[in-house]
Write a protein that holds these residues in place. Structure first.
Motif, mmCIF file in Angstrom:
data_model
loop_
_atom_site.group_PDB
_atom_site.id
_atom_site.type_symbol
_atom_site.label_atom_id
_atom_site.label_comp_id
_atom_site.label_asym_id
_atom_site.label_seq_id
_atom_site.Cartn_x
_atom_site.Cartn_y
_atom_site.Cartn_z
ATOM 1 N N ARG A 291 0.846 -1.113 0.212
ATOM 2 C CA ARG A 291 -0.171 -0.117 -0.057
ATOM 3 C C ARG A 291 0.983 1.109 -0.024
ATOM 4 N NH1 ARG A 291 -5.709 0.620 1.510
ATOM 5 N NH2 ARG A 291 -5.603 -1.548 1.856
ATOM 6 N N VAL A 292 0.714 2.092 -1.057
ATOM 7 C CA VAL A 292 1.720 3.164 -1.287
ATOM 8 C C VAL A 292 0.642 4.465 -0.767
ATOM 9 C CG1 VAL A 292 3.061 4.651 -2.805
ATOM 10 C CG2 VAL A 292 2.880 2.100 -3.139
ATOM 11 N N PHE A 293 1.589 5.177 -0.053
ATOM 12 C CA PHE A 293 0.892 6.414 0.567
ATOM 13 C C PHE A 293 1.664 7.754 0.031
ATOM 14 C CE2 PHE A 293 -0.314 3.397 3.706
ATOM 15 C CZ PHE A 293 -1.734 3.682 3.945
ATOM 16 N N GLY A 294 1.166 8.522 -0.690
ATOM 17 C CA GLY A 294 1.894 9.636 -1.136
ATOM 18 C C GLY A 294 1.520 10.179 -2.574
ATOM 19 N N SER A 295 2.178 11.110 -3.125
ATOM 20 C CA SER A 295 1.927 11.864 -4.202
ATOM 21 C C SER A 295 1.976 10.783 -5.423
ATOM 22 C CB SER A 295 2.966 12.918 -4.383
ATOM 23 O OG SER A 295 2.571 13.478 -5.567
ATOM 24 N N SER A 296 0.938 10.957 -6.287
ATOM 25 C CA SER A 296 1.254 10.122 -7.644
ATOM 26 C C SER A 296 2.242 10.276 -8.640
ATOM 27 C CB SER A 296 -0.288 10.451 -8.412
ATOM 28 O OG SER A 296 -0.442 11.597 -8.748
ATOM 29 N N ASP A 297 3.027 11.418 -8.295
ATOM 30 C CA ASP A 297 4.170 11.808 -9.212
ATOM 31 C C ASP A 297 5.461 11.143 -8.650
ATOM 32 O OD1 ASP A 297 4.668 13.393 -7.324
ATOM 33 O OD2 ASP A 297 4.750 15.369 -8.907
ATOM 34 N N ALA A 298 5.345 10.376 -7.361
ATOM 35 C CA ALA A 298 6.458 10.069 -6.792
ATOM 36 C C ALA A 298 7.362 8.970 -7.688
ATOM 37 C CB ALA A 298 6.221 9.400 -5.353
ATOM 38 N N ALA A 299 8.567 8.995 -7.525
ATOM 39 C CA ALA A 299 9.281 8.220 -8.426
ATOM 40 C C ALA A 299 9.618 7.016 -7.817
ATOM 41 C CB ALA A 299 10.876 8.973 -8.829
ATOM 42 N N TYR A 300 9.849 7.042 -6.398
ATOM 43 C CA TYR A 300 10.236 5.895 -5.490
ATOM 44 C C TYR A 300 9.264 5.896 -4.262
ATOM 45 C CZ TYR A 300 14.482 6.986 -7.997
ATOM 46 O OH TYR A 300 15.381 7.378 -8.984
ATOM 47 N N ALA A 301 9.292 4.478 -3.733
ATOM 48 C CA ALA A 301 8.725 4.189 -2.466
ATOM 49 C C ALA A 301 9.487 3.961 -1.246
ATOM 50 C CB ALA A 301 7.677 3.183 -2.795
ATOM 51 N N LEU A 302 9.576 4.231 -0.411
ATOM 52 C CA LEU A 302 10.287 3.674 0.871
ATOM 53 C C LEU A 302 9.604 2.536 1.543
ATOM 54 C CD1 LEU A 302 11.493 4.041 3.932
ATOM 55 C CD2 LEU A 302 12.918 3.978 2.195
ATOM 56 N N LEU A 303 10.074 1.570 1.630
ATOM 57 C CA LEU A 303 9.409 0.384 2.496
ATOM 58 C C LEU A 303 10.415 0.032 3.613
ATOM 59 C CD1 LEU A 303 7.369 -1.888 2.616
ATOM 60 C CD2 LEU A 303 8.679 -3.294 0.999
ATOM 61 N N ALA A 304 9.914 0.321 4.989
ATOM 62 C CA ALA A 304 10.724 0.043 5.773
ATOM 63 C C ALA A 304 10.433 -1.135 6.885
ATOM 64 C CB ALA A 304 11.042 1.247 6.754
ATOM 65 N N SER A 305 11.160 -1.841 7.498
ATOM 66 C CA SER A 305 10.637 -2.647 8.492
ATOM 67 C C SER A 305 11.682 -2.655 9.534
ATOM 68 C CB SER A 305 10.888 -4.256 7.993
ATOM 69 O OG SER A 305 11.970 -4.533 7.644
ATOM 70 N N ARG A 306 11.479 -3.418 10.850
ATOM 71 C CA ARG A 306 12.796 -3.467 11.827
ATOM 72 C C ARG A 306 14.111 -4.089 11.437
ATOM 73 N NH1 ARG A 306 10.377 -1.790 16.490
ATOM 74 N NH2 ARG A 306 8.222 -1.726 17.043
ATOM 75 N N ASP A 307 14.002 -5.053 10.169
ATOM 76 C CA ASP A 307 15.170 -5.711 9.620
ATOM 77 C C ASP A 307 15.835 -4.886 8.877
ATOM 78 O OD1 ASP A 307 14.729 -7.837 11.288
ATOM 79 O OD2 ASP A 307 13.161 -8.608 9.897
ATOM 80 N N GLY A 308 15.301 -3.816 8.207
ATOM 81 C CA GLY A 308 16.017 -3.171 7.117
ATOM 82 C C GLY A 308 15.005 -2.035 6.360
ATOM 83 N N ALA A 309 15.453 -1.341 5.331
ATOM 84 C CA ALA A 309 14.543 -0.552 4.560
ATOM 85 C C ALA A 309 15.039 -0.658 3.025
ATOM 86 C CB ALA A 309 14.815 1.062 4.949
ATOM 87 N N GLN A 310 14.137 -0.346 2.083
ATOM 88 C CA GLN A 310 14.439 -0.815 0.687
ATOM 89 C C GLN A 310 13.724 0.767 -0.054
ATOM 90 O OE1 GLN A 310 12.326 -4.244 -0.317
ATOM 91 N NE2 GLN A 310 14.374 -5.558 0.100
ATOM 92 N N LEU A 311 14.402 1.069 -1.105
ATOM 93 C CA LEU A 311 13.965 2.070 -1.813
ATOM 94 C C LEU A 311 13.461 1.329 -3.157
ATOM 95 C CD1 LEU A 311 13.427 5.123 -1.932
ATOM 96 C CD2 LEU A 311 15.589 5.262 -3.387
ATOM 97 N N ILE A 312 12.421 1.564 -3.418
ATOM 98 C CA ILE A 312 11.651 0.903 -4.523
ATOM 99 C C ILE A 312 11.139 1.764 -5.729
ATOM 100 C CG2 ILE A 312 9.526 -0.614 -5.439
ATOM 101 C CD1 ILE A 312 9.260 -1.220 -2.517
ATOM 102 N N ALA A 313 11.635 1.425 -7.026
ATOM 103 C CA ALA A 313 11.134 2.471 -7.971
ATOM 104 C C ALA A 313 9.891 2.081 -8.459
ATOM 105 C CB ALA A 313 12.024 2.015 -9.462
ATOM 106 N N LEU A 314 9.010 3.081 -8.507
ATOM 107 C CA LEU A 314 7.513 3.080 -8.962
ATOM 108 C C LEU A 314 7.138 2.998 -10.299
ATOM 109 C CD1 LEU A 314 5.862 5.138 -6.038
ATOM 110 C CD2 LEU A 314 6.019 2.643 -6.280
#
Length: 323
Positions: A122-145
């Motif tokens: 589930r992505v929260f944010g502007s529709s023109d965002a190029a990336y999404a940040l997915l974080a957990s207690r184990d680490g974080a990832q930057l995803i290209a949208l």
């Protein structure tokens, strides 16, 4: 451990409050469409250096601590700021590449916030965002949208759009460990504290001018006592927030425990205070023209991020803290 922000820390908070009150006034949320982060606002925040507030100086940041970071996001919360602001900051902490990090801190490229939703995200944010940040207690990832199929979903909170995307993705950058999660949890707790403060301030001002039976409503116990409860809840959450931020700054081993406690108390204070604010305003509190319902809608979204009630309580049940 000194727990009351002062000096330069308060200067950061005051500068943030002044800038954000002008750049993202809460009046923007009364339109027909979601008030997503615009490219212009994203760039303004970048020029001011807010995305790089807690980045080390060698990474192009200001090198400030978790305390200034929390103070800034408390002001973001008071304005029901878009979730993109947090996502942009966390993405800059995740990316090891200097050129991409510079694009993120300048606001050239937008970042949304992603959370897992079953087999999807589930992505929260502007529709023109190029990336999404997915974080957990184990680490974080930057995803290209770009090129990722998604479906829009109605959002309770008009400050942030929401959509569902397939979970099949490849990370273009990542960071292991819980640092990004902890900073996200701290910032979210700070925003919730800001919402609880804004709700209390709003009803106190209203109680000074609204009259019933020939008296200001603030003179009646039915209003004074709930306001006092709001103040007590807020002080507990705010004090724990400063303790957690200071624990991170000083590198305490139990910083994670204090963060969980700060997020839990912030969850409670924000929802209860924004609800009480609506109730004490009476019928006007839920009208589209009033701000009161906007505070509650924003709080209900943020309490689910970076630690919801059941998860936090289960972790706190057997937690240990330093002497």
């Amino acid at each position: 451990m000194y727990l009351v922000p002062d000096g330069d820390e308060l200067e950061i908070a005051n500068a943030a409050a002044e800038f954000l009150a002008d750049a993202m006034t809460i009046d923007r949320l009364h339109g027909d469409a979601p008030a997503d982060m615009s490219a212009d606002l994203r760039a303004q925040l970048g020029v001011m250096g807010w995305y790089a507030l807690a980045l080390p100086e060698q990474d192009g940041g200001s090198g400030l601590s978790a305390i200034e970071f929390a103070l800034f996001f408390r002001e973001v919360g008071r304005q029901c700021g878009p979730i993109d602001v947090l996502a942009q900051c966390l993405a800059a902490m995740t990316v090891p590449d200097d050129s991409l990090r510079t694009e993120l801190t300048r606001g050239t490229m937008g970042v949304a916030l992603a959370v897992t939703d079953g087999e999807d995200i589930r992505v929260f944010g502007s529709s023109d965002a190029a990336y999404a940040l997915l974080a957990s207690r184990d680490g974080a990832q930057l995803i290209a949208l770009k090129g990722m199929a998604s479906q829009d979903r109605p959002s309770l909170d008009p400050s942030t759009s929401m959509r569902i995307a397939a979970s099949q993705h490849s990370a273009i950058a990542s960071r292991s460990g819980d640092y990004v999660w902890q900073m996200g949890q701290l910032a979210t707790a700070a925003q919730l504290v800001g919402l609880a403060e804004a709700a209390l301030d709003q009803i106190v001002e209203y109680a000074k001018v609204r009259e019933t039976f020939g008296k200001k409503i603030g003179s009646w116990q039915a209003v004074r006592h709930p306001c006092a409860d709001m103040a007590v809840r807020l002080e507990a959450a705010r004090s724990q927030l400063w303790f957690a931020a200071t624990a991170i700054k000083e590198g305490r081993a139990d910083a994670g425990v204090h963060l969980d406690a700060a997020k839990h108390l912030a969850n409670l204070a924000s929802v209860a205070n924004t609800d009480t604010n609506i109730q004490l305003h009476g019928g006007i509190g839920v009208t589209d023209e009033h701000h009161a319902h906007l505070y509650m809608k924003h709080a209900l979204v943020l309490v689910k991020m970076f630690g919801a009630r059941r998860n936090l309580l289960s972790r706190l049940l057997n937690a240990e803290v330093e002497d």
